[in-house]
Design an enzyme around this catalytic site. Structure first.
Site, PDB file in Angstrom:
ATOM      1  N   LEU A 224       4.675  -6.049   1.628  1.00 55.71           N
ATOM      2  CA  LEU A 224       6.101  -6.085   1.985  1.00 55.71           C
ATOM      3  C   LEU A 224       6.927  -6.727   0.874  1.00 55.71           C
ATOM      4  O   LEU A 224       7.888  -7.455   1.148  1.00 55.71           O
ATOM      5  CB  LEU A 224       6.263  -6.890   3.291  1.00 55.71           C
ATOM      6  CG  LEU A 224       5.339  -6.470   4.457  1.00 55.71           C
ATOM      7  CD1 LEU A 224       5.307  -7.529   5.544  1.00 55.71           C
ATOM      8  CD2 LEU A 224       5.820  -5.141   5.033  1.00 55.71           C
ATOM      9  N   ASP A 256      -0.434  -3.316  -7.677  1.00 56.32           N
ATOM     10  CA  ASP A 256      -1.730  -3.195  -8.367  1.00 56.32           C
ATOM     11  C   ASP A 256      -2.371  -4.570  -8.534  1.00 56.32           C
ATOM     12  O   ASP A 256      -3.587  -4.730  -8.364  1.00 56.32           O
ATOM     13  CB  ASP A 256      -1.540  -2.535  -9.737  1.00 56.32           C
ATOM     14  CG  ASP A 256      -0.997  -1.120  -9.608  1.00 56.32           C
ATOM     15  OD1 ASP A 256      -1.263  -0.483  -8.566  1.00 56.32           O
ATOM     16  OD2 ASP A 256      -0.297  -0.668 -10.532  1.00 56.32           O
TER      17      ASP A 256
HETATM   18  P1  ATP Z   1       4.699  -1.751  -7.184  1.00 56.09           P
HETATM   19  O1  ATP Z   1       4.779  -0.332  -6.691  1.00 56.09           O
HETATM   20  O2  ATP Z   1       5.939  -2.231  -7.831  1.00 56.09           O
HETATM   21  O3  ATP Z   1       3.472  -2.017  -7.965  1.00 56.09           O
HETATM   22  P2  ATP Z   1       4.269  -2.280  -4.415  1.00 56.09           P
HETATM   23  O4  ATP Z   1       5.526  -1.740  -3.826  1.00 56.09           O
HETATM   24  O5  ATP Z   1       3.041  -1.465  -4.300  1.00 56.09           O
HETATM   25  O6  ATP Z   1       4.527  -2.710  -5.897  1.00 56.09           O
HETATM   26  P3  ATP Z   1       4.895  -4.730  -3.088  1.00 56.09           P
HETATM   27  O7  ATP Z   1       4.799  -4.598  -1.618  1.00 56.09           O
HETATM   28  O8  ATP Z   1       6.250  -4.708  -3.705  1.00 56.09           O
HETATM   29  O9  ATP Z   1       3.922  -3.679  -3.752  1.00 56.09           O
HETATM   30  O10 ATP Z   1       4.210  -6.096  -3.557  1.00 56.09           O
HETATM   31  C1  ATP Z   1       2.817  -6.342  -3.417  1.00 56.09           C
HETATM   32  C2  ATP Z   1       2.621  -7.828  -3.214  1.00 56.09           C
HETATM   33  O11 ATP Z   1       3.097  -8.506  -4.372  1.00 56.09           O
HETATM   34  C3  ATP Z   1       3.395  -8.433  -2.042  1.00 56.09           C
HETATM   35  O12 ATP Z   1       2.656  -8.315  -0.826  1.00 56.09           O
HETATM   36  C4  ATP Z   1       3.581  -9.872  -2.502  1.00 56.09           C
HETATM   37  O13 ATP Z   1       2.432 -10.646  -2.185  1.00 56.09           O
HETATM   38  C5  ATP Z   1       3.686  -9.737  -4.019  1.00 56.09           C
HETATM   39  N1  ATP Z   1       5.078  -9.713  -4.469  1.00 56.09           N
HETATM   40  C6  ATP Z   1       5.863  -8.647  -4.677  1.00 56.09           C
HETATM   41  N2  ATP Z   1       7.112  -9.006  -5.058  1.00 56.09           N
HETATM   42  C7  ATP Z   1       7.091 -10.352  -5.104  1.00 56.09           C
HETATM   43  C8  ATP Z   1       8.075 -11.349  -5.415  1.00 56.09           C
HETATM   44  N3  ATP Z   1       9.325 -11.017  -5.773  1.00 56.09           N
HETATM   45  N4  ATP Z   1       7.712 -12.648  -5.338  1.00 56.09           N
HETATM   46  C9  ATP Z   1       6.439 -13.008  -4.994  1.00 56.09           C
HETATM   47  N5  ATP Z   1       5.468 -12.119  -4.701  1.00 56.09           N
HETATM   48  C10 ATP Z   1       5.790 -10.809  -4.732  1.00 56.09           C
HETATM   49  O1  RIB Z   2       1.993   0.636  -9.864  1.00 54.63           O
HETATM   50  C1  RIB Z   2       2.612   0.677 -11.120  1.00 54.63           C
HETATM   51  C2  RIB Z   2       2.122   1.856 -11.896  1.00 54.63           C
HETATM   52  O2  RIB Z   2       2.546   3.039 -11.255  1.00 54.63           O
HETATM   53  C3  RIB Z   2       2.694   1.932 -13.292  1.00 54.63           C
HETATM   54  O3  RIB Z   2       1.833   1.305 -14.251  1.00 54.63           O
HETATM   55  C4  RIB Z   2       2.856   3.418 -13.540  1.00 54.63           C
HETATM   56  O4  RIB Z   2       1.978   3.880 -14.515  1.00 54.63           O
HETATM   57  C5  RIB Z   2       2.590   4.082 -12.192  1.00 54.63           C
HETATM   58  O5  RIB Z   2       1.358   4.664 -12.203  1.00 54.63           O
END
Ligand code: ATP
Ligand code: RIB
Length: 310
Positions: A224, A256
């Site tokens: 989240l 990731d």
């Molecule tokens: P992305 O696609 O950018 O790699 P995502 O959307 O798959 O990310 P998120 O749900 O945004 O994943 O974030 C994964 C985890 O990272 C969260 O559950 C949280 O623990 C951590 N996280 C993300 N943003 C923050 C933040 N601004 N501060 C602290 N922890 C964060």
């Molecule tokens: O989750 C982040 C990744 O999504 C980036 O490194 C980009 O390559 C896309 O695959």
């Protein structure tokens, strides 16, 4: 303790990251505020996160024989990722991603072209069966064909290996895949796309998690963003808040970092709840640095952070 052993099936792509105050609208040219090329791709990012967090990691993927392919090999070599299951395709390019990073919030928008990794086949996975069978955790995503992800999850589970599916990017997928998943780890958007349930509220997020479990996953773990993560499944229902970060630089790859860290902690035999906390720490450290793979913290940094934020 023996090092945790993890196999990652997924992509390597070159991340072409543009910083700007906002996205241009169609037909508009906007002055940027920075540009960087670096290693990315969800699979490779998760492999680097896991390797830096202390695991022995093998990558199953396809890359091209080109300069981005060279970048992949340098990236994996620096962090000791096993590349014996990587196929170098002479006829297809290594993939690339356009990444927009907002200077205002650190948030991102991405277009990914998987290149050679789009040709990853179930046969490529079957060729890795021996290595997968010897692992503690198998993790994959959706940047390569879904049937390849399913074959990896199926094979891994048939050998008693714990399976993690990070269903990103969000794609339409049949329910059959969930029976092969010990953990399915979408973010809010992906959870909504997979289940058709609006995840804007806490109630909606819990419903989406329950839906993924009802479809056959043993556990749903919905991330989240800065709010944290929701774990729902065999150990009950738990909300784990994110660690507070005073200056967010770039959230690209936070998911990731979280998944790579989570996989390491599970492979080390920690409880799911401890593993979520460990993954959250890896992600909190990663959002404080630019880039994706380059922003992943070392095990020493993670342990120090967890001690300071205990
Ligand atoms: P992305 O696609 O950018 O790699 P995502 O959307 O798959 O990310 P998120 O749900 O945004 O994943 O974030 C994964 C985890 O990272 C969260 O559950 C949280 O623990 C951590 N996280 C993300 N943003 C923050 C933040 N601004 N501060 C602290 N922890 C964060
Ligand atoms: O989750 C982040 C990744 O999504 C980036 O490194 C980009 O390559 C896309 O695959």
């Amino acid at each position: 303790m023996d090092r945790a052993d993890i196999v990652v099936l997924g992509t390597f792509v070159a991340d072409l990251a543009f910083k700007a105050d906002r996205l241009p609208v169609v037909g508009e040219t906007l002055l940027g505020r920075g540009f960087a090329i670096g290693p990315g791709g969800k699979g490779s990012n998760q492999a680097i996160a896991a390797a830096r967090a202390g695991a022995r990691v093998a990558m199953v993927t396809r890359i091209g024989q080109d300069s981005f392919g060279d970048m992949a090999r340098q990236t994996w070599s620096r962090d000791g990722v096993d590349t014996s299951l990587v196929v170098a395709d002479p006829a297809a390019p290594t993939g690339a991603a356009f990444i927009f990073v907002s200077t205002q919030t650190g948030d991102n928008a991405i277009i990914i072209e998987s290149g050679a990794a789009a040709n990853l086949s179930p046969d490529d996975v079957r060729a890795a069966e021996g290595r997968i069978a010897a692992a503690k955790v198998f993790i994959t995503q959706f940047e390569q064909p879904i049937e390849t992800a399913i074959e990896g999850l199926r094979l891994a589970r048939s050998h008693g290996v714990t399976t993690v599916l990070n269903p990103a990017p969000a794609l339409a997928v049949g329910d059959a895949i969930y029976a092969h998943c010990d953990y399915v780890t979408p973010n809010e958007t992906e959870a909504a796309a997979l289940t058709g349930i609006d995840t804007a509220s806490d109630e909606g997020t819990l419903k989406a998690a329950a839906c993924l479990v009802a479809r056959g996953a043993r556990n749903a773990l919905i991330t989240l963003g800065s709010k944290g993560a929701l774990l729902h499944g065999m150990s009950g229902t738990h909300f784990v808040p994110a660690f507070h970060v005073s200056k967010v630089v770039d959230t690209t790859g936070a998911g990731d970092a979280f998944n790579g860290g989570f996989a390491v902690a599970i492979a080390e035999g920690r409880t799911p709840l401890e593993a979520v906390r460990f993954g959250s720490a890896v992600a909190a450290l990663s959002v404080q640095k630019p880039g994706t793979a380059p922003s992943m913290p070392t095990r020493a940094e993670i342990d120090t952070f967890l001690r300071a934020n205990g």
